[in-house]
Design a protein around this motif. Structure first.
Motif, PDB file in Angstrom:
ATOM      1  N   CYS A 172      43.314  29.434  40.155  1.00 42.40           N
ATOM      2  CA  CYS A 172      42.843  28.368  39.270  1.00 42.40           C
ATOM      3  C   CYS A 172      41.487  27.870  39.739  1.00 42.40           C
ATOM      4  CB  CYS A 172      43.838  27.211  39.239  1.00 42.40           C
ATOM      5  SG  CYS A 172      43.239  25.809  38.294  1.00 42.40           S
ATOM      6  N   ILE A 173      40.518  27.836  38.818  1.00 42.73           N
ATOM      7  CA  ILE A 173      39.187  27.347  39.182  1.00 42.73           C
ATOM      8  C   ILE A 173      39.021  25.872  38.855  1.00 42.73           C
ATOM      9  CG2 ILE A 173      37.823  29.457  39.192  1.00 42.73           C
ATOM     10  CD1 ILE A 173      37.575  29.234  36.209  1.00 42.73           C
ATOM     11  N   GLN A 174      40.103  25.222  38.473  1.00 45.35           N
ATOM     12  CA  GLN A 174      40.062  23.794  38.153  1.00 45.35           C
ATOM     13  C   GLN A 174      38.967  23.512  37.123  1.00 45.35           C
ATOM     14  OE1 GLN A 174      42.355  21.610  39.888  1.00 45.35           O
ATOM     15  NE2 GLN A 174      43.199  23.451  40.764  1.00 45.35           N
ATOM     16  N   CYS A 175      38.902  24.391  36.131  1.00 49.80           N
ATOM     17  CA  CYS A 175      37.831  24.270  35.143  1.00 49.80           C
ATOM     18  C   CYS A 175      38.159  23.223  34.090  1.00 49.80           C
ATOM     19  CB  CYS A 175      37.583  25.613  34.463  1.00 49.80           C
ATOM     20  SG  CYS A 175      38.914  26.137  33.356  1.00 49.80           S
ATOM     21  N   GLY A 176      39.435  22.932  33.929  1.00 50.16           N
ATOM     22  CA  GLY A 176      39.806  21.884  32.980  1.00 50.16           C
ATOM     23  C   GLY A 176      39.981  22.346  31.542  1.00 50.16           C
ATOM     24  N   ALA A 177      39.816  23.648  31.299  1.00 51.80           N
ATOM     25  CA  ALA A 177      39.912  24.121  29.907  1.00 51.80           C
ATOM     26  C   ALA A 177      41.304  23.896  29.323  1.00 51.80           C
ATOM     27  CB  ALA A 177      39.551  25.604  29.837  1.00 51.80           C
ATOM     28  N   CYS A 178      42.309  23.832  30.179  1.00 45.62           N
ATOM     29  CA  CYS A 178      43.678  23.670  29.694  1.00 45.62           C
ATOM     30  C   CYS A 178      44.061  22.205  29.530  1.00 45.62           C
ATOM     31  CB  CYS A 178      44.649  24.312  30.690  1.00 45.62           C
ATOM     32  SG  CYS A 178      44.542  23.578  32.339  1.00 45.62           S
ATOM     33  N   VAL A 198      46.990  21.954  34.302  1.00 45.22           N
ATOM     34  CA  VAL A 198      46.476  22.117  35.665  1.00 45.22           C
ATOM     35  C   VAL A 198      46.969  20.979  36.554  1.00 45.22           C
ATOM     36  CG1 VAL A 198      44.281  21.105  34.952  1.00 45.22           C
ATOM     37  CG2 VAL A 198      44.418  22.326  37.107  1.00 45.22           C
ATOM     38  N   GLN A 242      50.390  22.030  37.554  1.00 47.11           N
ATOM     39  CA  GLN A 242      50.330  23.100  38.561  1.00 47.11           C
ATOM     40  C   GLN A 242      49.938  22.549  39.929  1.00 47.11           C
ATOM     41  OE1 GLN A 242      47.256  25.717  37.225  1.00 47.11           O
ATOM     42  NE2 GLN A 242      48.153  25.873  35.181  1.00 47.11           N
ATOM     43  N   CYS A 297      43.950  29.537  29.029  1.00 42.05           N
ATOM     44  CA  CYS A 297      43.358  29.569  30.372  1.00 42.05           C
ATOM     45  C   CYS A 297      42.536  30.836  30.575  1.00 42.05           C
ATOM     46  CB  CYS A 297      44.456  29.509  31.429  1.00 42.05           C
ATOM     47  SG  CYS A 297      43.842  29.826  33.094  1.00 42.05           S
ATOM     48  N   PRO A 298      41.318  30.708  31.077  1.00 44.85           N
ATOM     49  CA  PRO A 298      40.495  31.909  31.283  1.00 44.85           C
ATOM     50  C   PRO A 298      41.103  32.893  32.288  1.00 44.85           C
ATOM     51  CG  PRO A 298      39.457  29.965  32.261  1.00 44.85           C
ATOM     52  CD  PRO A 298      40.591  29.479  31.420  1.00 44.85           C
ATOM     53  N   MET A 299      41.986  32.407  33.155  1.00 43.39           N
ATOM     54  CA  MET A 299      42.629  33.297  34.118  1.00 43.39           C
ATOM     55  C   MET A 299      44.026  33.709  33.644  1.00 43.39           C
ATOM     56  SD  MET A 299      40.438  33.589  36.347  1.00 43.39           S
ATOM     57  CE  MET A 299      38.933  32.943  35.672  1.00 43.39           C
ATOM     58  N   ILE A 352      46.536  31.725  33.483  1.00 44.52           N
ATOM     59  CA  ILE A 352      47.532  31.053  34.317  1.00 44.52           C
ATOM     60  C   ILE A 352      48.613  30.426  33.440  1.00 44.52           C
ATOM     61  CG2 ILE A 352      47.928  29.169  35.949  1.00 44.52           C
ATOM     62  CD1 ILE A 352      45.145  29.753  37.057  1.00 44.52           C
TER      63      ILE A 352
HETATM   64  S1  SF4 Z   1      42.331  26.542  32.319  1.00 43.94           S
HETATM   65 FE1  SF4 Z   1      43.306  27.773  33.914  1.00 43.94          FE
HETATM   66  S2  SF4 Z   1      41.757  27.940  35.519  1.00 43.94           S
HETATM   67 FE2  SF4 Z   1      41.112  26.261  34.180  1.00 43.94          FE
HETATM   68  S3  SF4 Z   1      41.998  24.429  35.139  1.00 43.94           S
HETATM   69 FE3  SF4 Z   1      43.483  25.145  33.621  1.00 43.94          FE
HETATM   70  S4  SF4 Z   1      44.880  26.467  34.798  1.00 43.94           S
HETATM   71 FE4  SF4 Z   1      43.033  26.193  36.041  1.00 43.94          FE
END
Ligand code: SF4
Ligand code: SF4
Lengths: 243, 499
Positions: free
Chosen positions: B76-82, B100, B103, B155-157, B159
């Motif tokens: 997780c890059i803690q990007c906040g997209a979610c 996030v 998580q 999520c871009p990853m 997750i």
């Molecule tokens: S979108 Fe994915 S990578 Fe970004 S904060 Fe949420 S869980 Fe982490």
């Protein structure tokens, strides 16, 4: 041999070892932990080729991010693309003779302007982190520091336009490291700062969220085929439950 | 139990993302499971003395068993997209309900004990010790996740917070902190065969009553057979279909389809439950044990095909896991996928012109369709990508004249959970359930206002029960939620086979 050269030379070896061994070890770990169940998210491809296409689109275009957060996508993509361009430009210091395409004017110019693009992307991400309440809430100190570290790398790199160093000597130093015949590193402050920050980034890579780079390829929601009804997908530890 | 007083969210024309309110729903925690139910599932009856060590051991164990868990905790890059994608965040404003945020409750402990920087610089990377407060937060917030996977799509990853919630629940169970609702139900299935604890004679009675009702309505002898050996099809359906409204109308519809198509089918008293709550508590072993009943029933009744009724998470377990958990099913007819969804069966029969419909029978309804998360985001239908979206809609269009989809951003893979999935469909979480239903209710309100939609069809027992409550709460009528196969049953032109 100056003290600076010895310190930086050793650090280079150390950081390279950590970076490559660290990532290799993580990949080994990820690859050997089983994924006992099929959990791809839609639209889930039915074939391996479909998975390759999906991952390609994620890695190159950040497709999921595009659908979820446009600003983050824009800044994030600018930053990563700029990173790639800057990397290409820097290959001229590490290849001898310089690979033909690296010396192309367009590659060198793009690599230069990439620094601005990178800064724009990084500052955008930092601003979002500070001002969007939800993103601020989830941010740990390390999340800011990593951004600041990379901003530092981009800025110090860009500054070398105004605080130039002996590029020829720098290249000798790098090539010397690669072929194990060391030569002096020019000890200009801006260069040392730039290199020092890059070394730090290399060292923290396998121990930080920068692991998202290999992680994405091992993400079961993205790398699995949707074939659960066609064949069993059983992990070794799960098979033991059957006896 | 009555809905306790809490502030009612306002249904807005266009949903907006709320500013966060820390700990807004920290008080919401479901009842804990009692000793007897814990132990019947193989878990300690109450919090064990050395729970910290035991929990960390379990975490270490799961990290080696589930690639998803390990990769997702690292990546997780803690990007906040979610952060604005979870219906529970949108409904409760609690940042620990941002995917996030949820998580991170587990991730911060993972970092503390399993990563180098967390061991030496915990503050820097947001790592925390596993304290009783942390365990309490786990219990609250991992039971405020319906494992709907909406976050995983965005999520871009990739997750998937559901994977983390499942792991967290498994860890908590293993130290003696289980959830009453899920664990009691699993206990009932092990003991009696279904979630409701409905024994075989009661089930037979119910089905007989159903046959009489259908006879009264259509004057046709539609059968609802139980334990009929050598039938072609074993139907496994959620036990709510046997008595709850509007579920039972779906079951009536399946029976009519089988009857009209001349297919021989049976229910099983051994596998009288499609639901598999083993998934909700993240327990592979329990999930497998529950899934094995279906294999046993199929063998015992000597059927050729297995078909699942309308149930979201059951279809996930069926489509995505059953072959792995309880396969191989090489004793069944290889011409059909194992298992099949009732919608696939109906759809195929429509394609082959076996079923004819009088759409005007549904003319009193303007219909929309709610994609249940586990069907939409964790399984498929047919053999094309996206079949889980098109097949139910095509059936609706074949059986009604008036169909409108809700807003694109709230359907198909982006669908909003009903608010009651993932083992949260219990009265002690009513506040959470009502708040979590908000985004779906807002989307529904828009099609009600714009197109005069009167009914919402669904193919999930949990969604149907949850909406029966939520619709009333938000000022709709509770019978506006219907089973998809109710539409099929209404419009199906039946001819008397025996004539
Ligand atoms: S979108 Fe994915 S990578 Fe970004 S904060 Fe949420 S869980 Fe982490
Ligand atoms: S799985 Fe669903 S309920 Fe759980 S965090 Fe993600 S969006 Fe929210």
């Amino acid at each position: 041999m100056s003290l600076v050269t010895i310190i930086y030379g050793s650090l280079f070896y150390f950081a390279t070892l950590i970076l490559f061994a660290g990532i290799a070890y993580r990949i080994y770990e990820y690859a050997t932990i089983p994924a006992p169940l099929k959990i791809p998210t839609p639209p889930a491809p039915k074939t391996k080729r479909g998975v390759a296409v999906r991952l390609f689109r994620e890695v190159v275009f950040f497709e999921s991010l595009f659908h979820s957060a446009k600003w983050t996508w824009l800044f994030g993509w600018l930053f990563h693309f700029a990173l790639l361009l800057a990397f290409f430009r820097h290959l001229r210091y590490a290849t001898d003779p310089v690979w033909f395409w690296v010396s192309w004017e367009i590659v060198q110019a793009a690599g230069h302007y990439a620094a601005y693009m990178m800064l724009l992307g990084l500052i955008g991400l930092l601003v979002r982190r500070i001002f969007v309440d939800r993103v601020r809430h989830i941010s740990a100190p390390s999340d800011y520091l990593i951004l600041i570290l990379i901003i530092g790398i981009a800025l110090s790199g860009l500054m070398m336009k105004w605080y130039p160093t002996d590029i020829f000597a720098l290249k000798q130093f790098i090539i010397g490291l690669i072929y194990f015949s060391w030569s002096e590193l020019p000890s200009d402050f801006m260069l040392l700062l730039h290199l020092g920050l890059v070394l730090l980034l290399m060292i923290i890579f396998p121990y930080s969220k920068l692991l998202h780079a290999p992680g994405l390829f091992f993400s079961p929601t993205r790398n699995q085929t949707d074939t659960a009804r066609d064949s069993r997908h059983i992990a070794d530890w799960a098979r033991k439950l059957e006896s | 139990m009555a809905v306790k007083e809490f502030e009612k969210p306002e249904l807005k024309e266009y949903s907006d993302v709320p500013l966060l309110e820390k700990k807004a729903t920290a008080h919401l925690a479901p009842f804990k499971s009692k000793e007897e139910f814990q132990s019947s599932l193989g878990y300690p009856g109450e919090l064990v003395d050395n729970w910290q060590d035991a929990a960390l051991d379990k975490m270490g164990d799961l990290l080696k068993k589930y690639r998803s868990l390990r990769v997702y905790l690292d990546s997780c890059i803690q990007c906040g997209a979610c952060t604005d994608k979870c219906h529970y965040y949108l409904g409760t404003k609690d940042p620990s309900n941002m995917p996030v945020g949820r998580q991170n409750l587990l991730r911060s402990v993972y970092r503390r004990y399993f990563t180098l920087p967390g061991k030496y610089f915990p503050k820097l990377v947001g790592a925390v010790d596993l304290t009783k407060e942390v365990l309490d937060d786990w219990y609250s917030y991992y039971h405020q996740c319906s494992q709907c996977r909406r976050c995983a799509v965005f999520c871009p990853m990739g997750i998937d917070t559901a994977e983390i919630s499942m792991a967290a629940r498994e860890i908590m169970d293993s130290v003696g902190v289980g959830q009453k609702y899920c664990n009691e139900i699993i206990g009932k299935v092990h003991k009696i065969g279904n979630n409701l604890g409905l024994p075989e004679p009661a089930l037979a009675d119910t089905l007989e009553g159903l046959e009489e009702d259908v006879k009264d309505e259509t004057d046709i002898d539609v059968k609802y057979p139980l334990d009929q050996k050598d039938s072609d099809i074993l139907l496994v359906t959620p036990s709510a279909d046997f008595f709850a409204e509007p579920h039972v109308d779906g079951l009536i519809g399946y029976g009519k389809v089988f009857h009209q198509a001349g297919l021989s089918w049976t229910l099983s008293s051994h596998a009288s439950e499609a639901a598999n709550f083993g998934m909700f508590i993240g327990s592979y072993a329990n999930m497998r044990k529950l899934a094995m009943r279906i294999r046993e029933a199929a063998l015992d009744l000597n059927v050729k095909r297995i078909v699942f009724g309308e149930c979201g998470h059951a279809w996930r377990v069926a489509y995505s896991f059953l072959n792995t958990l309880a396969g191989p099913f090489d004793f069944l007819d290889p011409k059909y996928p194992v298992p099949q969804h009732i919608c696939e069966v109906t759809y195929d029969l429509i394609q082959k012109n076996v079923l004819q419909f009088d759409k005007s029978a549904n003319d009193d309804m303007v219909v929309t369709y709610h994609d249940s998360c586990n069907v939409a985001r964790a399984s498929n239908m047919g053999d094309v990508i996206g079949g889980q979206f098109t097949i139910p809609r095509d059936i609706i269009k074949a059986t009604t004249n008036h169909f409108y989809d809700m807003d694109e951003s709230t359907i198909k893979e982006k669908t909003f959970c009903c608010g009651g999935g993932g083992g949260l469909l219990t009265d002690d979480l009513m506040e959470l359930r009502m708040k979590g239903a908000l985004p779906r209710m807002e989307a529904l309100k828009r099609v009600v206002d714009d197109y005069g939609v009167t009914h919402m069809a669904a193919i999930c027992a949990i969604c149907k029960s949850q909406f029966s409550k939520a619709l009333g709460y938000y000022g709709f009528e509770i019978d506006q939620i219907i089973s998809l196969h109710q539409l099929v049953g209404n419009a199906l032109i039946m001819n008397k086979k025996e004539l």
